[in-house]
Structures are given as C-alpha cells and as structure tokens.
Design a protein around this motif. Sequence first.
Motif, mmCIF file in Angstrom:
data_model
loop_
_atom_site.group_PDB
_atom_site.id
_atom_site.type_symbol
_atom_site.label_atom_id
_atom_site.label_comp_id
_atom_site.label_asym_id
_atom_site.label_seq_id
_atom_site.Cartn_x
_atom_site.Cartn_y
_atom_site.Cartn_z
ATOM 1 N N LEU A 1 0.835 -1.233 0.006
ATOM 2 C CA LEU A 1 -0.136 -0.066 -0.004
ATOM 3 C C LEU A 1 0.753 1.276 0.138
ATOM 4 O O LEU A 1 0.374 2.340 0.084
ATOM 5 N N LEU B 1 2.952 2.305 2.356
ATOM 6 C CA LEU B 1 2.832 2.772 3.545
ATOM 7 C C LEU B 1 4.402 2.461 4.423
ATOM 8 O O LEU B 1 4.801 1.382 4.035
ATOM 9 N N ASP C 1 5.252 1.079 10.848
ATOM 10 C CA ASP C 1 4.935 1.940 11.897
ATOM 11 C C ASP C 1 4.949 0.981 13.236
ATOM 12 O O ASP C 1 4.654 -0.090 13.321
ATOM 13 N N MET D 1 -8.316 -1.061 -0.799
ATOM 14 C CA MET D 1 -7.830 -0.074 -0.146
ATOM 15 C C MET D 1 -7.437 0.997 -1.015
ATOM 16 O O MET D 1 -6.838 0.688 -1.852
ATOM 17 N N ARG D 2 -6.989 2.029 -0.092
ATOM 18 C CA ARG D 2 -6.598 3.383 -0.970
ATOM 19 C C ARG D 2 -5.152 3.263 -0.595
ATOM 20 O O ARG D 2 -4.692 3.489 0.624
ATOM 21 N N GLY E 1 -1.548 4.415 0.342
ATOM 22 C CA GLY E 1 -0.883 5.664 0.785
ATOM 23 C C GLY E 1 -1.743 6.147 1.928
ATOM 24 O O GLY E 1 -1.371 7.231 2.397
ATOM 25 N N ASP E 2 -2.729 5.419 2.164
ATOM 26 C CA ASP E 2 -3.723 5.925 3.286
ATOM 27 C C ASP E 2 -3.794 5.105 4.691
ATOM 28 O O ASP E 2 -4.309 4.037 4.671
ATOM 29 N N PRO E 3 -2.936 5.481 5.874
ATOM 30 C CA PRO E 3 -2.739 4.729 6.730
ATOM 31 C C PRO E 3 -4.126 4.318 7.752
ATOM 32 O O PRO E 3 -4.238 3.711 8.435
ATOM 33 N N ARG E 4 -5.183 5.359 7.298
ATOM 34 C CA ARG E 4 -6.682 5.448 7.918
ATOM 35 C C ARG E 4 -7.543 4.790 7.157
ATOM 36 O O ARG E 4 -8.712 4.840 7.541
ATOM 37 N N ASP E 5 -7.204 4.005 6.071
ATOM 38 C CA ASP E 5 -8.111 3.499 5.018
ATOM 39 C C ASP E 5 -9.128 2.635 5.917
ATOM 40 O O ASP E 5 -8.674 1.790 6.667
ATOM 41 N N ARG F 1 -7.850 -0.695 8.315
ATOM 42 C CA ARG F 1 -8.156 -0.610 9.656
ATOM 43 C C ARG F 1 -8.756 -1.928 10.238
ATOM 44 O O ARG F 1 -8.586 -2.315 11.504
#
Length: 326
Positions: free
Chosen positions: A27, A29, A32, A53-54, A56-60, A64
């Motif tokens: 993704l 990312l 983390d 999933m999107r 580059g978006d850690p809050r997708d 989650r």
Amino acid sequence: MISRTASTWQRELASAIVRPGDLLERLGLAHDPCVTDGGAFPLRVPEGFVRRMRPGDPRDPLLRQVLPVSAEDAVLPGDSPDPVGDLAALVTPGLLRKYHGRALLILTGACPLHCRYCFRRHFPYSEEGLAGGWDRALARIASDRSVSEVILSGGDPLTLSDAKLERLVERLSGIAHLTRLRIHTRTPIVVPSRVSDRLVAWLARSRLATVVVLHANHPAEVDATVATATARLRETGATLLNQAVLLRGVNDSLEALVGLSERLFEVGVLPYYLHQLDRVQGAAHFAVDDVTAGRLVEGLRARLPGYLVPRLVREEAGRPFKVPLV
Ligand SMILES: *Cc1c(COP(=O)(O)O)cnc(C)c1O
Ligand code: SF4
C-alpha cells in the motif's frame, strides 16, 4: 501447499497476505512501530480485498479492519474472552442453541480474513468446533422438532469445500422439521470468486428456504466483483441480508453508514443488523459509545427509507434475542 486441482477461490484464500510488512509495502505505507504481527490471531487478508484499499492512506477503513496494532494488547476491566456467552450455549461440540427455533452450527474456525474486532477470536474452535464430524450435532437437531432453522456459522462456513457443504446441506434437507437454512458468511465479500458454479448449484437445489447473511462494514468493500457474486447468489432464490459491526474509525460516520446501506441495496442486499461491538478482549479501540451509536441510527432514519436502516443491536449473554438499542 495448494493442490493443483484447487479452485480459483481456494488459491486466493491460500495466497492471502500474512506479513504486516508485505501489506504496508503493497500500500506504499511506511513501517509503523504500532503495527504488530497479531500474535495468536495473525494478519490475514487476501489480495482482492487489499485492492479495494486506498494506497498511501494509513487510515483506510478496510485496512483498519485487518491490520494488527499494539492497542489490541490492552486488557480493560469488563472485557471478556467470551462476551456473548457462546460457551454456555453449547449443546454438543459445534452446536449452539441460544434462540428459539434456531440452531447454530460452528462448522470451522477458519476465516477468509482476520477481522481485528472479531468476537470469535478467542473461541476454542479446535475443542468446540465440528472438526470431529457432524453426526452428533445433526442427531440433536433431528431429535428436536422445535428447531426450524439451521444457521451455518464459524469462523466462516464458506471456507469449506463445496463437496463438504453439499453433503451437509443434503443431510439437513433430510430433516423434515427444518424449513430454513441460513448461512452467515463474509467470504462472498472478501473473495467474491467463492460464489462458484458448484456453490450456486447446491444452493439452488436445496428444498430449504435460504437466507445468506453477508458481512460488510463499509461501502468500499462492495466493489464490482462483489456485485457479480451477489447477483449469482440471488439467482439461487436466496434472500440476501447484511450484518455490519459499528467500528470506530471504520464506519462511525453518517456518510459511511448511508453509503453502505445504499451500496448494499444496489447489489441486491438489505441491511439487517448493525452490531454494537461485544466487549471482547483486544477490540476496545474499535468501540463506539451507545449515545453516539444511537445518534448515528437516528441520522440514518432521517436520511433513508426504513428498509435501508439496519437494527442497532447488542448481544447479551443469557438474553433470548439480540437486544435492540434504539
Ligand atoms: C445471532 C445468533 C442467532 C440468530 O439470531 P437472529 O436474531 O435470528 O439473527 C442464532 N444463534 C446464535 C447463537 C446467534 O448468536
Ligand atoms: S470473517 Fe467473521 S468470524 Fe471471521 S474474523 Fe471476520 S468477523 Fe470474525
């Protein structure tokens, strides 16, 4: 090992991503330090679900639901490994009797993906599931005329082969007092190719009226591949419903919940339940308080036709039905 005769869906399940590093990299990312390997309930997510999933978006909202994080290690007072009293409702291995007229069969502990909020994550499947065979559970159902509906559950029953399911459903159809078959499954959402020709054939053939209760939590889960799968399920004559779990950071907004109901309707599925999260160990960071949950459902009522508003419920150990909250 995946056998050479495995079907497309079996290959997709077997090649699921299980290493958090691989998922983050896929993704785009950064690693983390809060991300863990999930311990005894490890990461598991098939590629087809990751594609929704999107990057580059850690809050997708889909990410989650599957990415294990260190917040799961917190044990809070009131959390329980068996919050809904399933162990107390076991009649014989694999058979739960909690509600009038309905018997629930736990066919397997396997799932197409591992949902971090899942209340079954601590269930001792190897001891209490049906791995040892279905004879005892089927004999109990056959001897109890008050049961008219059998619910296939798990884990996820559609992770089993069509050969096994076909045999089971044939045996259930032979029990005269059964009228309905219900299948609780997330697999057609996660791996839509699971709705194979063979599955469609045995479902359509059964004399039992069939209800398939799917499980999607966010409209982005329901892409064109899922639409194809639900269209095929509908061809069998099955009624299609959805249950979702209300999850902080996933679908705790009016926009997500309205979008989910509308998208489900577009693919021929009606919203059934919106579950308030059970107090299961390791899922407190997903909890939405009852006041917020009630407001969200009021918001849905103001925006949608009644048939697109799911029932907000909580399962309480020892109660004879799922308890409505608003
Ligand atoms: C949720 C559940 C059912 C089905 O309940 P409905 O309200 O009919 O959807 C049946 N048995 C068990 C053990 C359950 O947890
Ligand atoms: S698919 Fe269903 S049973 Fe399996 S982990 Fe997800 S919520 Fe739990």
